[in-house]
Design an enzyme around this catalytic site. Structure first.
Site, PDB file in Angstrom:
ATOM      1  N   GLU A 151      14.288  -8.078  -3.158  1.00  0.00           N
ATOM      2  CA  GLU A 151      13.085  -8.440  -2.391  1.00  0.00           C
ATOM      3  C   GLU A 151      11.842  -7.907  -3.106  1.00  0.00           C
ATOM      4  O   GLU A 151      11.042  -7.154  -2.547  1.00  0.00           O
ATOM      5  CB  GLU A 151      13.144  -7.934  -0.944  1.00  0.00           C
ATOM      6  N   ARG A 160       3.067   1.822  10.714  1.00  0.00           N
ATOM      7  CA  ARG A 160       2.267   3.053  10.723  1.00  0.00           C
ATOM      8  C   ARG A 160       0.772   2.787  10.837  1.00  0.00           C
ATOM      9  O   ARG A 160       0.051   3.539  11.477  1.00  0.00           O
ATOM     10  CB  ARG A 160       2.553   3.857   9.445  1.00  0.00           C
ATOM     11  N   HIS A 168       6.299  -1.261  15.041  1.00  0.00           N
ATOM     12  CA  HIS A 168       6.516   0.074  14.461  1.00  0.00           C
ATOM     13  C   HIS A 168       5.589   0.428  13.305  1.00  0.00           C
ATOM     14  O   HIS A 168       5.666   1.527  12.765  1.00  0.00           O
ATOM     15  CB  HIS A 168       7.956   0.198  13.961  1.00  0.00           C
ATOM     16  N   HIS A 226      11.212   1.034  19.230  1.00  0.00           N
ATOM     17  CA  HIS A 226      11.569   1.751  17.991  1.00  0.00           C
ATOM     18  C   HIS A 226      11.642   3.254  18.263  1.00  0.00           C
ATOM     19  O   HIS A 226      10.916   3.766  19.115  1.00  0.00           O
ATOM     20  CB  HIS A 226      10.481   1.426  16.962  1.00  0.00           C
ATOM     21  N   ASP A 229      10.629  -1.997   0.458  1.00  0.00           N
ATOM     22  CA  ASP A 229       9.384  -1.244   0.287  1.00  0.00           C
ATOM     23  C   ASP A 229       9.342   0.038   1.088  1.00  0.00           C
ATOM     24  O   ASP A 229       8.264   0.568   1.378  1.00  0.00           O
ATOM     25  CB  ASP A 229       8.213  -2.141   0.702  1.00  0.00           C
ATOM     26  N   GLU A 255       3.873   0.888   2.683  1.00  0.00           N
ATOM     27  CA  GLU A 255       4.809  -0.022   2.020  1.00  0.00           C
ATOM     28  C   GLU A 255       4.212  -0.760   0.822  1.00  0.00           C
ATOM     29  O   GLU A 255       4.900  -0.993  -0.169  1.00  0.00           O
ATOM     30  CB  GLU A 255       5.369  -1.032   3.030  1.00  0.00           C
TER      31      GLU A 255
END
Ligand code: UD1
Ligand code: UDP
Length: 379
Positions: free
Chosen positions: A121, A217, A215, A248, A99, A135
């Site tokens: 996936e 967003r 991580h 990250h 994604d 995503e």
């Protein structure tokens, strides 16, 4: 002799590379295909680390990453670069994973070339386009574009059916992360690795290990601040525990971690650079609990028999919640502290046996489906 079908596998971030590594391996070992491995380079350093671990040398590298990249800029660069790649090397099938923006932009480019897309996936959903962002939109859009849908679990297959994808286009194969884990764990059993950057005496011998990653967003800003404060609180509450956080490389993550956690200066918190996959798994195997907002970490937990305190408001991986491996608490300071404390104090409910993400043979199942499709045999 008839030309072998040309299958282009494209990926660009750390998690895609981990999950596509077994697929690359399966296609490169399979005489039925002419595979081509194209990396977008969306994660320059973190991608290269995974390629090195799995000894993958790509056929092409689009090298699209820029510092603190915008989603639109990243999408535009990936579209342009993958367009040129497909003009130079046309494919009969393009395989994308998951994604990310790399996956969506590569899928859209293939669609513009009228090249069928296989989505590895497929079918994960939270039902909320804002979470995870962007995503969830990337997944939904890829479902519209793809011809072959490789669902990792029964629930994801049902999501695809619910979205109107014909049953014959959906293939329940398991999650390739289990294949990747099996490869990596076998390597670790043969040759253990050192974890770079750990302060002296941190392992072994210390108290319980708490591993931290983050991580997403949608957690940037207040969410990350809450996560950092929760880790600092836990480090005070459990002075014998050791907290290891490989941070990250996204500057929006490194900012608050530096300001809040580094400034807190707790002797039992180690902030490290992102770890190689084998090094990360070395800690994951020893961890009492993992605090994370990661997708892949949720899926790895059942194979490793570990618990994850999930610092997100939603998850597209309900299987790991049902089996007890994942506890959804959101990016909320008090709830993170309460859930982690319960686990460290030994009062968490038991874990269900079994692995909802498959048996580690997803990659060869994907190759078989692709071959059947490309040779016109109904699946
Ligand atoms: C990306 C994916 C996310 C996935 C995550 C896995 C998108 C929009 N986001 O988020 O779905 O869950 O990867 O980690 O596709 N950077 C480096 N070196 C690296 C990697 C990142 O310097 O190896 C820095 C760069 O400044 C880069 C920034 O991090 O611009 C953001 O990278 P990006 O891939 O856009 O977003 P992630 O937060 O990593
Ligand atoms: N991982 C790693 N090194 C680290 C942190 C994570 O190799 O320092 C691995 C982890 O085992 C999992 C994957 O990276 O397989 C998850 O990546 P990430 O959380 O960045 O992305 P997501 O899965 O959320 O898209």
């Amino acid at each position: 002799m008839a030309m072998l079908p040309r299958v282009t596998l494209v990926f660009g971030t750390r998690p895609e590379a981990i999950k596509m590594a077994p697929v690359v391996r399966a296609f490169r070992a399979d005489a039925r295909f002419a595979p081509r491995v194209v990396v977008t380079g969306q994660h320059r350093q973190m991608l290269d680390a995974v390629l090195a671990t799995f000894e993958i040398v790509p056929d092409a590298d689009l090298n699209v990453m820029t510092p603190d990249q915008s989603l639109a800029g990243l999408t535009a660069r990936t579209l342009t670069a993958f367009d040129a790649e497909l003009r130079a090397h046309p494919a009969d099938l393009v395989l994308v994973q998951g994604d990310t923006t790399a996956a969506f932009a590569a899928g859209l480019t293939a669609f513009y070339h009228r090249t069928p897309v296989g989505h590895v996936e497929a079918g994960l959903r939270t039902g909320d386009l804002q979470s995870p962002w962007p995503e969830e939109a990337n997944r939904v859009l890829l479902t519209r574009l793809a011809t072959l849908h490789f669902a990792p679990t029964a629930a994801t297959r049902d999501n695809l059916l619910w979205d109107g994808v014909p049953a014959g286009r959906i293939h329940l194969v398991g999650n390739t992360v289990v294949d990747a884990l099996h490869l990596a764990l076998a390597r670790l059993d043969r040759a253990p690795v050192e974890v770079p950057g750990l302060p002296p005496g941190f392992l072994p011998g210390g108290g319980p290990l708490v591993l931290v990653t983050g991580h997403r967003r949608e957690n940037f800003g207040p969410g990350f601040e809450a996560i950092c404060h929760a880790v600092a609180d836990l480090a005070r509450l459990f002075p014998a525990a050791r907290f290891v956080y490989p941070v990250h490389l996204n500057p929006n993550v490194r900012g608050p971690v530096g300001e809040i956690l580094r400034a807190a200066g707790a002797a039992n918190v180690a902030l490290l650079e992102p770890l190689g996959y084998l090094e990360f798994l070395t800690l994951f195997r020893r961890a009492a609990v993992v605090l994370s907002d990661s997708g892949g970490v949720q899926e790895e937990a059942p194979t490793l028999g570990k618990r994850v305190v999930l610092m997100r408001d939603t998850t597209e991986r309900p299987e790991a919640v049902a089996s007890g491996h994942v506890q959804l608490v959101g990016p909320h300071r008090e709830r993170i502290v309460a859930a982690t404390s319960a686990i460290l104090n030994g009062s968490a409910p038991p874990l269900l046996p079994g692995n909802p993400y498959g048996d580690g043979h997803a990659a060869t199942a994907i190759a078989d489906v692709c071959h059947a499709h490309l040779s016109g045999v109904p699946a």
